[in-house]
Write a protein that holds these residues in place. Sequence first.
Motif, PDB file in Angstrom:
ATOM      1  N   ILE A   1     -41.261  44.612   6.233  1.00  0.00           N
ATOM      2  CA  ILE A   1     -40.253  43.868   6.997  1.00  0.00           C
ATOM      3  C   ILE A   1     -40.884  42.540   7.384  1.00  0.00           C
ATOM      4  CG2 ILE A   1     -38.852  43.809   9.093  1.00  0.00           C
ATOM      5  CD1 ILE A   1     -38.830  46.901   8.963  1.00  0.00           C
ATOM      6  N   ILE A   2     -40.225  41.436   7.009  1.00  0.00           N
ATOM      7  CA  ILE A   2     -40.748  40.104   7.283  1.00  0.00           C
ATOM      8  C   ILE A   2     -40.222  39.636   8.632  1.00  0.00           C
ATOM      9  CG2 ILE A   2     -40.957  37.745   6.433  1.00  0.00           C
ATOM     10  CD1 ILE A   2     -42.163  39.987   4.596  1.00  0.00           C
ATOM     11  N   LYS A   3     -41.149  39.277   9.524  1.00  0.00           N
ATOM     12  CA  LYS A   3     -40.778  38.846  10.877  1.00  0.00           C
ATOM     13  C   LYS A   3     -41.441  37.516  11.183  1.00  0.00           C
ATOM     14  CE  LYS A   3     -40.084  41.631  14.132  1.00  0.00           C
ATOM     15  NZ  LYS A   3     -40.098  42.509  15.276  1.00  0.00           N
ATOM     16  N   PHE A   4     -40.758  36.725  12.001  1.00  0.00           N
ATOM     17  CA  PHE A   4     -41.303  35.467  12.502  1.00  0.00           C
ATOM     18  C   PHE A   4     -41.792  35.676  13.923  1.00  0.00           C
ATOM     19  CE2 PHE A   4     -40.616  31.565  15.001  1.00  0.00           C
ATOM     20  CZ  PHE A   4     -41.563  30.763  14.376  1.00  0.00           C
ATOM     21  N   PHE A   5     -43.019  35.236  14.180  1.00  0.00           N
ATOM     22  CA  PHE A   5     -43.593  35.285  15.524  1.00  0.00           C
ATOM     23  C   PHE A   5     -43.814  33.862  16.019  1.00  0.00           C
ATOM     24  CE2 PHE A   5     -44.493  39.450  13.937  1.00  0.00           C
ATOM     25  CZ  PHE A   5     -44.433  40.271  15.040  1.00  0.00           C
ATOM     26  N   PRO A   6     -43.033  33.417  17.008  1.00  0.00           N
ATOM     27  CA  PRO A   6     -43.262  32.089  17.563  1.00  0.00           C
ATOM     28  C   PRO A   6     -44.609  32.046  18.270  1.00  0.00           C
ATOM     29  CG  PRO A   6     -41.587  33.257  18.824  1.00  0.00           C
ATOM     30  CD  PRO A   6     -41.957  34.132  17.677  1.00  0.00           C
ATOM     31  N   CYS A   7     -45.276  30.908  18.179  1.00  0.00           N
ATOM     32  CA  CYS A   7     -46.573  30.724  18.827  1.00  0.00           C
ATOM     33  C   CYS A   7     -46.525  29.509  19.743  1.00  0.00           C
ATOM     34  CB  CYS A   7     -47.675  30.519  17.781  1.00  0.00           C
ATOM     35  SG  CYS A   7     -47.928  31.957  16.723  1.00  0.00           S
ATOM     36  N   THR A   8     -47.421  29.497  20.695  1.00  0.00           N
ATOM     37  CA  THR A   8     -47.560  28.362  21.601  1.00  0.00           C
ATOM     38  C   THR A   8     -48.344  27.262  20.897  1.00  0.00           C
ATOM     39  OG1 THR A   8     -47.572  29.865  23.482  1.00  0.00           O
ATOM     40  CG2 THR A   8     -48.432  27.642  23.853  1.00  0.00           C
ATOM     41  N   ASN A   9     -47.828  26.047  20.964  1.00  0.00           N
ATOM     42  CA  ASN A   9     -48.543  24.896  20.407  1.00  0.00           C
ATOM     43  C   ASN A   9     -49.556  24.438  21.447  1.00  0.00           C
ATOM     44  OD1 ASN A   9     -49.492  22.502  19.406  1.00  0.00           O
ATOM     45  ND2 ASN A   9     -47.480  21.638  18.952  1.00  0.00           N
ATOM     46  N   GLU A  10     -50.835  24.616  21.136  1.00  0.00           N
ATOM     47  CA  GLU A  10     -51.891  24.257  22.077  1.00  0.00           C
ATOM     48  C   GLU A  10     -52.525  22.898  21.792  1.00  0.00           C
ATOM     49  OE1 GLU A  10     -54.637  27.530  22.421  1.00  0.00           O
ATOM     50  OE2 GLU A  10     -53.214  28.594  23.688  1.00  0.00           O
ATOM     51  N   ALA A  11     -51.935  22.126  20.903  1.00  0.00           N
ATOM     52  CA  ALA A  11     -52.486  20.802  20.582  1.00  0.00           C
ATOM     53  C   ALA A  11     -52.360  19.866  21.774  1.00  0.00           C
ATOM     54  CB  ALA A  11     -51.772  20.208  19.380  1.00  0.00           C
ATOM     55  N   THR A  12     -53.276  18.929  21.869  1.00  0.00           N
ATOM     56  CA  THR A  12     -53.201  17.906  22.910  1.00  0.00           C
ATOM     57  C   THR A  12     -52.044  16.957  22.644  1.00  0.00           C
ATOM     58  OG1 THR A  12     -55.589  18.046  23.182  1.00  0.00           O
ATOM     59  CG2 THR A  12     -54.510  16.105  24.099  1.00  0.00           C
ATOM     60  N   SER A  13     -51.883  16.566  21.395  1.00  0.00           N
ATOM     61  CA  SER A  13     -50.818  15.655  20.984  1.00  0.00           C
ATOM     62  C   SER A  13     -49.737  16.457  20.257  1.00  0.00           C
ATOM     63  CB  SER A  13     -51.397  14.564  20.076  1.00  0.00           C
ATOM     64  OG  SER A  13     -50.388  13.702  19.642  1.00  0.00           O
ATOM     65  N   LYS A  14     -48.878  17.098  21.014  1.00  0.00           N
ATOM     66  CA  LYS A  14     -47.895  18.033  20.470  1.00  0.00           C
ATOM     67  C   LYS A  14     -46.763  17.369  19.700  1.00  0.00           C
ATOM     68  CE  LYS A  14     -48.501  21.577  24.058  1.00  0.00           C
ATOM     69  NZ  LYS A  14     -49.809  21.178  24.487  1.00  0.00           N
TER      70      LYS A  14
END
Length: 108
Positions: free
Chosen positions: A29-42
Amino acid sequence: MNWKIDAENWAKLNYPIESCGLVVNINNIIKFFPCTNEATSKDNNFIISPQEYAEIEDMGDIIAIFHSHCNCYEIPKPSSNDIYGYNIYKVPWYILGLPSNLWYKYNE
């Protein structure tokens, strides 16, 4: 549900900063997991924390990395950072341009 719909919704929710996430195969089963963008320059970069990556990786096989390109009015193209990241992880990178809503898949 198609993982691209979930990824697109995540990108639109986070616009005008780059969103990111992982596409994972869990028992076929293919699922998408959103992640937090931790970049300084988002606004033009993204970083997924190694801890968040590892936690998601423990759930299944990561088969793609997703992120958005903001203020993109045509088909998005991979940046030099995208190509560098691809060469490390060796899974396809899907890029969604916003507001164009056009996709690009990078896998050499």
